[in-house]
Design an enzyme around this catalytic site. Structure first.
Site, short mmCIF file in Angstrom:
data_model
loop_
_atom_site.label_atom_id
_atom_site.label_comp_id
_atom_site.label_asym_id
_atom_site.label_seq_id
_atom_site.Cartn_x
_atom_site.Cartn_y
_atom_site.Cartn_z
CG ASP A 1 -1.91 -22.11 32.66
OD1 ASP A 1 -2.50 -21.60 31.71
OD2 ASP A 1 -0.86 -21.64 33.16
CE LYS B 1 -10.84 -28.79 34.89
NZ LYS B 1 -10.33 -28.57 33.59
CG MET C 1 -4.85 -11.73 37.23
SD MET C 1 -3.41 -12.40 38.06
CE MET C 1 -2.23 -11.09 37.87
#
Ligand code: SAH
Length: 475
Positions: free
Chosen positions: A35, A57, A170
């Site tokens: 990914d 994506k 994140m």
């Protein structure tokens, strides 16, 4: 056969920060799903036959939904394939590895996990920040900064009172909330804070400040995701331990041929560079045969053609001694060596094709043997020449971003240079003029110079000397 799925932790990005087991499993894999955060250089460990599937994506930048990824992986494994799911850092640190594993086991497929170095620890190390330290932190806490969902609310009071190092993953889009909530809950405003973007990668960037100032600094420095946010006194140790960002070639991208790997790759990585290996050349064998009737001279244009030629003789059940009255001529140092290896001394040797004077030759009695592009060059000079093309090499396309991002191109031999330039479009050739091209010898330099592309030549024809030259360029 029951399919198997291996969940691999790819580490924070640098290709050598994989475990030995992960490398083996990547080499053995039939299909690899990767990914967005995965460094594409890691995929070089995979075999040529391995299917590489980007699940990071969809067109128009949409993410592939988690359930769809799981379905794809399971479907592939059910075909009996060895499937790898490559995840950044460690698969069980905010990587949804637990969910994927459970699903795989429910499907009665063989499942295993190979832990990886989490960015929360390894990424900080590359920014010179030890996650614990006897004098500064005796615990650490890795926290998701993804605060969007209702059930993901953090207990700010507890976090603010925690003495250990805090690492948020994140967290960039919530930086303002994170810092202000912690200060609101009385965490010391002077707490050292660092933000590390793209840790262990060419684009690694670190900024430091305090709980109070970091938001503004991050904005000024345009810090974006993916980044680690780290809080605690350990951040101060960066003044001493920042080994990676201080390496001489830190942040530099160097392109080199696939075959160079063993010799040059590690030297460059150790100097802090990141390396892009050009894809392997694709060789297509030709089926035509040649006639040696009336030939008095054989001119070998490249080294590989020598072994192809001898192989063909064997296939045709012919004895090399029939050529005892034939003169052998070689173009290039390695071609000369290849002919000498047969126990034959070339009567003439030339460094490059342009040194060879065709007009002096009795072309009717000469056979030229070489890879197609070398023979094409000759035919342009004289279309009547008699030639044998044992094979054709196609240079694979270099991804556009690799071309634009590269700082240096290192072409260690005239052969490497020839094939590198052979199928390169005009636009890329023009772009090359603004890059630094390093070569080891005058003959390789000449290949670029004939195309009006400037090069830098190392002092000596050795890899040490090439490295010294690149470092010198950076000083
Ligand atoms: N499993 C991963 C984390 C996945 S969550 C691990 O163990 O590292 C994704 C977040 O991880 C990113 O938003 C970022 O905060 C962090 N991250 C992962 N790789 C990173 C890197 N190379 N540099 C900085 N942050 C990184």
């Amino acid at each position: 056969m029951r399919g198997q799925i291996t969940l691999i932790g790819a580490g924070p990005g640098e290709p050598e920060l994989l475990t030995v087991k992960a490398v083996r499993k990547l080499q053995e894999a039939d299909a690899v799903f990767y990914d967005r955060l995965i460094n594409q250089d890691l995929l070089n460990y995979c075999s040529d036959e391995c299917e590489l599937i980007d699940v990071g994506k969809k067109p128009k930048h949409h993410k592939v939904p988690q359930s769809e990824i799981e379905n794809l992986i399971i479907e592939k494994a059910k075909e009996g394939k060895r499937v790898v799911r490559l995840k950044s850092g460690d698969p069980y640190v905010f990587g949804r590895g637990g969910e994927e594993g459970k699903r795989i086991i429910e499907e009665e497929l063989i499942f295993e996990v190979i832990p990886g170095i989490t960015s929360a620890i390894g990424g900080l190390a590359y920014a010179g920040i030890p996650i614990t330290h006897r004098d500064f932190a005796s615990s650490f806490h890795v926290i998701t900064g993804h605060l969007k969902s209702e059930d993901n609310q953090l207990d700010w009071d507890v976090l603010a009172k925690t003495e250990g190092t805090l690492v948020f993953l994140m967290g960039m889009s919530e930086l303002q909330t994170i810092t202000s909530e912690l200060m609101k809950h009385e965490k010391n405003k002077e707490t050292p804070v660092a933000i590390v973007r793209w840790a262990t990668r060419k684009d690694q960037k670190t900024v430091t400040g305090t709980l109070e100032t970091i938001c503004q600094i991050a904005e000024e420095e345009k810090m974006t995701s993916p980044s680690l946010i780290v809080m605690g006194d350990v951040v101060t140790q960066r003044d001493y331990l920042n080994f990676y960002e201080s390496r001489p070639l830190f942040g530099k991208r160097i392109v080199l041929p696939h075959t160079c790997k063993k010799n040059m790759y590690h030297r460059l990585i150790d100097a802090g560079a990141s390396v892009f290996e050009l894809p392997k050349l694709i060789k297509k064998e030709m089926t035509d045969i040649f006639s040696l009737e009336n030939k008095e001279r054989l001119v070998f244009l490249d080294a590989d053609s020598v072994s192809f030629f001898v192989g063909k003789l064997q296939e045709m059940n012919q004895d090399i001694r029939q050529l005892q009255h034939v003169d052998f001529v070689t173009i290039g140092h390695h071609t000369e060596l290849a002919v000498k290896k047969l126990g034959i001394l070339p009567i003439e040797t030339y460094a490059v094709l342009s040194d060879y004077q065709l007009e002096k030759d009795n072309l009717e009695k000469t056979l030229f043997i070489g890879e197609k592009s070398y023979v094409n060059q000759l035919e342009q000079l004289n279309p009547t020449i008699d030639s044998y093309v044992p094979f054709e090499v196609t240079s694979p396309v270099i991804p556009e971003n690799e071309f634009s991002e590269a700082d240096y191109f290192f072409l260690p031999s005239s052969k490497a240079a020839h094939y590198f330039l052979k199928d390169l479009g005009k636009e890329n050739k023009d772009m090359l003029k603004n890059k630094k091209i390093i070569v080891m010898g005058a003959i390789t330099a000449k290949i670029f110079e004939t195309q009006e592309i400037p090069v830098i030549q190392s002092e000596n024809p050795s890899f040490e000397s090439v490295l010294d030259k690149i470092i010198e360029e950076e000083m």
